[in-house]
Design a protein around this motif. Structure first.
Motif, PDB file in Angstrom:
ATOM      1  N   UNK A   1     -24.309  32.563  32.885  1.00 28.54           N
ATOM      2  CA  UNK A   1     -23.587  33.095  31.725  1.00 28.54           C
ATOM      3  C   UNK A   1     -22.837  31.996  31.000  1.00 28.54           C
ATOM      4  N   UNK A   2     -22.819  32.126  29.689  1.00 36.44           N
ATOM      5  CA  UNK A   2     -21.927  31.338  28.852  1.00 36.44           C
ATOM      6  C   UNK A   2     -20.795  32.274  28.467  1.00 36.44           C
ATOM      7  N   UNK A   3     -19.582  31.898  28.829  1.00 36.26           N
ATOM      8  CA  UNK A   3     -18.460  32.814  28.654  1.00 36.26           C
ATOM      9  C   UNK A   3     -17.175  32.025  28.431  1.00 36.26           C
ATOM     10  N   UNK A   4     -16.134  32.739  28.006  1.00 33.59           N
ATOM     11  CA  UNK A   4     -14.884  32.052  27.662  1.00 33.59           C
ATOM     12  C   UNK A   4     -13.866  32.026  28.797  1.00 33.59           C
ATOM     13  N   UNK A   5     -14.053  32.861  29.811  1.00 25.30           N
ATOM     14  CA  UNK A   5     -13.116  32.874  30.923  1.00 25.30           C
ATOM     15  C   UNK A   5     -13.193  34.172  31.700  1.00 25.30           C
ATOM     16  N   UNK A   6     -12.486  34.218  32.832  1.00 28.14           N
ATOM     17  CA  UNK A   6     -12.519  35.398  33.677  1.00 28.14           C
ATOM     18  C   UNK A   6     -13.468  35.208  34.843  1.00 28.14           C
ATOM     19  N   UNK A   7     -13.661  36.258  35.611  1.00 29.76           N
ATOM     20  CA  UNK A   7     -14.512  36.211  36.797  1.00 29.76           C
ATOM     21  C   UNK A   7     -15.911  36.723  36.474  1.00 29.76           C
ATOM     22  N   UNK A   8     -16.895  36.074  37.056  1.00 28.13           N
ATOM     23  CA  UNK A   8     -18.283  36.500  36.880  1.00 28.13           C
ATOM     24  C   UNK A   8     -18.741  37.293  38.105  1.00 28.13           C
ATOM     25  N   UNK A   9     -19.777  38.121  37.950  1.00 23.54           N
ATOM     26  CA  UNK A   9     -20.293  38.865  39.100  1.00 23.54           C
ATOM     27  C   UNK A   9     -20.851  37.923  40.161  1.00 23.54           C
ATOM     28  N   UNK A  10     -20.966  38.430  41.380  1.00 22.49           N
ATOM     29  CA  UNK A  10     -21.562  37.650  42.463  1.00 22.49           C
ATOM     30  C   UNK A  10     -22.973  37.240  42.090  1.00 22.49           C
ATOM     31  N   UNK A  11     -23.292  35.990  42.369  1.00 23.36           N
ATOM     32  CA  UNK A  11     -24.639  35.504  42.124  1.00 23.36           C
ATOM     33  C   UNK A  11     -24.883  34.980  40.724  1.00 23.36           C
ATOM     34  N   UNK A  12     -23.843  34.967  39.890  1.00 22.13           N
ATOM     35  CA  UNK A  12     -23.993  34.506  38.502  1.00 22.13           C
ATOM     36  C   UNK A  12     -23.284  33.170  38.322  1.00 22.13           C
ATOM     37  N   UNK A  13     -24.010  32.176  37.834  1.00 22.00           N
ATOM     38  CA  UNK A  13     -23.452  30.861  37.539  1.00 22.00           C
ATOM     39  C   UNK A  13     -22.896  30.857  36.120  1.00 22.00           C
ATOM     40  N   UNK A  14     -21.793  30.153  35.901  1.00 25.11           N
ATOM     41  CA  UNK A  14     -21.194  30.170  34.573  1.00 25.11           C
ATOM     42  C   UNK A  14     -20.972  28.799  33.975  1.00 25.11           C
ATOM     43  N   UNK A  15     -20.950  28.767  32.647  1.00 20.85           N
ATOM     44  CA  UNK A  15     -20.554  27.581  31.896  1.00 20.85           C
ATOM     45  C   UNK A  15     -19.594  28.055  30.810  1.00 20.85           C
ATOM     46  N   UNK A  16     -18.416  27.481  30.793  1.00 21.36           N
ATOM     47  CA  UNK A  16     -17.402  27.880  29.826  1.00 21.36           C
ATOM     48  C   UNK A  16     -17.725  27.280  28.459  1.00 21.36           C
ATOM     49  N   UNK A  17     -17.776  28.136  27.449  1.00 14.12           N
ATOM     50  CA  UNK A  17     -17.996  27.667  26.079  1.00 14.12           C
ATOM     51  C   UNK A  17     -17.638  28.778  25.109  1.00 14.12           C
ATOM     52  N   UNK A  18     -17.221  28.391  23.922  1.00  7.92           N
ATOM     53  CA  UNK A  18     -16.967  29.326  22.832  1.00  7.92           C
ATOM     54  C   UNK A  18     -18.193  29.307  21.931  1.00  7.92           C
ATOM     55  N   UNK A  19     -18.790  30.481  21.699  1.00 13.32           N
ATOM     56  CA  UNK A  19     -20.042  30.504  20.938  1.00 13.32           C
ATOM     57  C   UNK A  19     -19.840  30.235  19.445  1.00 13.32           C
ATOM     58  N   UNK A  20     -18.597  30.026  19.019  1.00 12.46           N
ATOM     59  CA  UNK A  20     -18.372  29.596  17.637  1.00 12.46           C
ATOM     60  C   UNK A  20     -18.482  28.074  17.494  1.00 12.46           C
TER      61      UNK A  20
END
Length: 234
Positions: A31-50
């Motif tokens: 997931x590309x997301x701005x913050x918070x917790x992700x579900x189990x098994x999901x890798x994240x990268x912090x970014x603002x889509x703007x």
């Protein structure tokens, strides 16, 4: 073959349910997301889509771990509700830049990888109000209706490369945001829905999993309502 699925905004609500559904389906999910917790098994990268550079960097980071993206669910979005006569330029621009242009930024980068794979599933998160309209949401409805034209143009551009692009149009869905509505408001909304209830995030997620499946390989440029019949004919 395990697919790399990117779901934007998978930290809460519909996006979270979609990410969980793809994990359960056996896909590799990030997931590309701005913050918070992700579900189990999901890798994240912090970014603002703007921010185009941040979006591209996030894709680079996630693809370095999981390989090229094969499925994109462009879910991230915001609301800045207000009546037309009182809506500021900033509130209109912020919603368009996130919901419409932000989606464009993520799709543009994802298609770059999908073209090389000669395979791709793009699912854009629209809304019933994008086609039905809603008082106080000129900016939001405009941003969501525009996704239909985006999906259909993408289909015409890259449909011959094994890539599909579709829109899910959810209606009223039970989330943390709708949980804050009063009982009277909920009953008023439910009275307008043929199904007489709000939908669940899992029902929207099921639509996303279908549109990303091989079974939907000949479905492209479509709008799939998940709204209990609220938007029929629109």
């Amino acid at each position: 073959m395990t697919r790399h699925v990117v779901v934007t905004g998978a930290n809460r609500g519909i996006g979270r349910a979609i990410a969980e559904a793809f994990v359960a389906h056996g896909d590799t999910v990030s997931s590309i997301y701005r913050g918070g917790d992700l579900p189990d098994g999901v890798t994240g990268a912090i970014a603002d889509i703007t921010d185009s550079e941040a979006v591209n960097a996030a894709f680079d980071e996630l693809e370095a771990k999981h390989g090229r993206v094969r499925v994109l669910v462009a879910n991230a979005g915001i609301t800045r509700d207000g009546l037309l006569m009182r809506m500021s330029d900033d509130d209109f621009a912020a919603v368009i830049d996130t919901n419409l242009t932000g989606t464009f930024r993520t799709v543009r980068r994802a298609v770059n990888s999908m073209m090389r794979e000669k395979y791709g599933r793009i699912v854009l998160m629209g809304s019933v109000v994008g086609l039905l309209g809603n008082p106080g949401q000129v900016n939001y409805s405009a941003s969501k209706s525009a996704l239909v034209g985006m999906a259909r143009s993408i289909t015409r551009e890259v449909g011959g490369r094994g890539i599909t692009a579709n829109v899910i149009a959810p209606g009223f869905i039970a989330t943390d945001m709708t949980a804050e509505l009063g009982d009277d408001v909920v009953k008023q909304y439910e009275s307008t829905i043929p199904a007489k209830r709000f939908g669940t995030t899992q029902e929207v997620a099921a639509a996303a999993v279908f549109l990303a499946s091989d079974a939907a390989g000949y479905v492209s440029g479509a709008v799939l309502p998940v709204d209990g019949g609220l938007g029929m004919g629109h």
